[in-house]
Design an enzyme around this catalytic site. Sequence first.
Site, mmCIF file in Angstrom:
data_model
loop_
_atom_site.group_PDB
_atom_site.id
_atom_site.type_symbol
_atom_site.label_atom_id
_atom_site.label_comp_id
_atom_site.label_asym_id
_atom_site.label_seq_id
_atom_site.Cartn_x
_atom_site.Cartn_y
_atom_site.Cartn_z
ATOM 1 N N ARG A 1 -3.770 6.590 10.140
ATOM 2 C CA ARG A 1 -3.042 5.933 9.037
ATOM 3 C C ARG A 1 -2.800 4.456 9.338
ATOM 4 O O ARG A 1 -2.871 3.621 8.446
ATOM 5 C CB ARG A 1 -1.699 6.630 8.790
ATOM 6 C CG ARG A 1 -1.798 7.867 7.942
ATOM 7 C CD ARG A 1 -0.465 8.242 7.316
ATOM 8 N NE ARG A 1 -0.565 9.559 6.695
ATOM 9 C CZ ARG A 1 -0.113 10.679 7.240
ATOM 10 N NH1 ARG A 1 0.468 10.647 8.418
ATOM 11 N NH2 ARG A 1 -0.237 11.825 6.619
ATOM 12 N N GLY A 2 -2.493 4.153 10.578
ATOM 13 C CA GLY A 2 -2.228 2.760 10.948
ATOM 14 C C GLY A 2 -3.421 1.855 10.670
ATOM 15 O O GLY A 2 -3.276 0.763 10.108
#
Length: 357
Positions: free
Chosen positions: A292-293
């Site tokens: 996600r980052g």
Amino acid sequence: MTTTLQAPPKKNRRLVFPFTAIVGQEQMKLALLLNVIDPKIGGVMIMGDRGTGKSTTIRALADLLPEISVVAGDPFNSDPNDMEMMGEELREKVENNEHIDTVQKKVPMIDLPLGATEDRVCGTIDIEKALSEGVKAFEPGLLAKANRGILYVDEVNLLDDHLVDVLLDSAASGWNTVEREGISIRHPARFVLVGSGNPEEGELRPQLLDRFGMHAEIRTVKDPDLRVQIVEQRAEFDQDPQGFLANYDEQQKALQQKLVDAQNLLPQITIDYEIRVKVSEICSDLDVDGLRGDIVTNRAAKAIAAFEGRTEVTVDDIRRVMPLCLRHRLRKDPLESIDSGYKVEKAVDRVFGLDVE
């Protein structure tokens, strides 16, 4: 076939403090603007002291946004030009070439109260009516009203974890599904989720926090001159809201147009392969769980480039958005405090060779 109707006149519309008049809190404002440009960033978690203008800023942002075209009488604020994001009944009408009226309305800004039940949030199905009349009787909830708008949850860290999960699922997928006694209803629920809270009252679990796209930390302004300016502005607005708004009218229109232009430019933005590799290297170095980052950083960097009218992402764009995208993903222990952004900035400088030492 569609026709556009004039929206009913706004009677006694509540006047909102203008977004462009808000002093300071640059991190929060930037995170909110980027999510408006690309809602797929995944929302913003704003943590900070009480009385720092969190609610004021979010209401000001909703008021700033241009009106949207919606299908008249539709409980989900459906876009008449986007069949992919319509409820079943409306899609059938469009496919059958039935006449559809549209109206212009302000972007919805929905406040989710702390005591809200799951039925209030997701909506309910009237089983009795469904069984006796053979129709799907659905009472829309707050997620339906928030479609194509902003859903604001104050004190989100005090909200039941299960409800936070429901909100995050809808925000990520763009859909809300309600199932009861074998009956299932699905409707569009694409919104910018904004949560706020005071860290003194507890943090969200890391698993839930990780699902917010960005995390902005705000602090009480310490500079006495700035504090005086904020107090005077507020007093001026309270005394003569119309006059105060008129002073900022040009700036509001300019920012509104800038957001519209950025949304249109967004599909054309590119990120050099080398930059993308280094973004993932930073996420790996910081031991960020999942991907996600990486994804959010790429999206946010494209959004800031679009906001500034450029078609290519620069290293500076990455440096500006990465702390907002990663700081809340570094915490492994729920008792640990969230990084101020210093670790992320140091990692960006190291990987991109920006160290001055």
